[in-house]
Design an enzyme around this catalytic site. Sequence first.
Site, PDB file in Angstrom:
ATOM      1  N   GLU A  35       0.801  -1.226   0.000  1.00 62.53           N
ATOM      2  CA  GLU A  35       0.000   0.000   0.000  1.00 62.53           C
ATOM      3  C   GLU A  35       0.836   1.281   0.000  1.00 62.53           C
ATOM      4  OE1 GLU A  35      -2.278   1.284   3.239  1.00 62.53           O
ATOM      5  OE2 GLU A  35      -0.570   1.354   4.594  1.00 62.53           O
ATOM      6  N   HIS A  64      -4.282   3.095   2.047  1.00 60.47           N
ATOM      7  CA  HIS A  64      -3.674   3.919   0.981  1.00 60.47           C
ATOM      8  C   HIS A  64      -3.924   3.364  -0.418  1.00 60.47           C
ATOM      9  CE1 HIS A  64      -1.662   6.875   3.451  1.00 60.47           C
ATOM     10  NE2 HIS A  64      -1.228   5.921   4.246  1.00 60.47           N
ATOM     11  N   HIS A 145      -5.486  -5.126   7.972  1.00 62.48           N
ATOM     12  CA  HIS A 145      -4.792  -3.842   7.958  1.00 62.48           C
ATOM     13  C   HIS A 145      -5.439  -2.905   8.969  1.00 62.48           C
ATOM     14  CE1 HIS A 145      -1.964  -1.244   5.837  1.00 62.48           C
ATOM     15  NE2 HIS A 145      -2.838  -0.270   6.032  1.00 62.48           N
ATOM     16  N   HIS A 170      -0.032  -2.238   8.698  1.00 65.81           N
ATOM     17  CA  HIS A 170      -0.417  -0.818   8.791  1.00 65.81           C
ATOM     18  C   HIS A 170       0.411   0.005   9.772  1.00 65.81           C
ATOM     19  CE1 HIS A 170      -2.778   2.886   8.803  1.00 65.81           C
ATOM     20  NE2 HIS A 170      -2.970   2.774  10.096  1.00 65.81           N
TER      21      HIS A 170
HETATM   22 FE   LIG Z   1       1.360   1.230   5.514  1.00 63.51          FE
HETATM   23 FE   LIG Z   2      -2.034   1.666   6.191  1.00 62.66          FE
END
Ligand SMILES: [Fe+2]
Ligand SMILES: [Fe+2]
Length: 257
Positions: A35, A64, A145, A170
């Site tokens: 991401e 993202h 995430h 994340h």
């Molecule tokens: Fe990330």
């Molecule tokens: Fe993230």
Amino acid sequence: MKFLFAGDIVGRSGRNALRLHLENNKYDFIVANVENSAAGFGITDKVYNDLKSMKIHAMTAGNHVWDKKEVETCIDKWDMFIRPANISSKACGQGYRIFDACGRKICVINLLGRVFMNISNCPFESFDNIYESLDKDCFIIVDFHGEATSEKIAFGNYVKNRAHVVTGTHTHVQTNDLRLMDNTLYLTDAGMCGAYDSILGMEKESIIDRFTTNMPHRFKVETKGNILFNGFSFTIDDDNIIRDYKLINEVYESVEA
Ligand SMILES: [Fe+2]
Ligand SMILES: [Fe+2]
């Protein structure tokens, strides 16, 4: 069969860390969270193809996912890309994919947490719905995430003995709790691939300025200095039982690719 999961890949530094790790390690199936792989925000076609050239099998995403506009035009041709499953059914792309590798079916699912994150559908319910649709011989890997440790551990317990592997992503900081929850391999956060001397992979100055001034600042991927590889590996036997597992936390000298 040996697997690798690589934590959030942050920009060129993260891609270089993955490249260096793969120079000396062999896997049969590789999942990476991508991401942040294009300059720290989202993914582009060029970066997708760079990662694909490293023989990755599945790429997961997160909050993202839509940062780069070209995702919307490329997502249907990216056959190893998985966006979060628990968003609108009208969104393009797929929230899980089933891959064939070493004579097995491997399902990779991406879910967003809901604590300290933007609004999404219930990840617990989304998992139930996906699980019901899968063949029972599927080996299931979930990239959850999320920000909150409690939500990730709750999810791990909720899906244990249904999903085979649950890893958080994340936060970009690896946790030290890789363990079996009954038959399910669980980790709260896989960590990050990116610049070691950074703030979550980004240049430190602009992040500190943001915190100290409360003003918007443009964040840039840190490309100097040593690079960090975070992830974990495991092997499975013929009955999809996880036989050994290991956290990976390595630092490499900087390279320019
Ligand atoms: Fe990330
Ligand atoms: Fe993230």
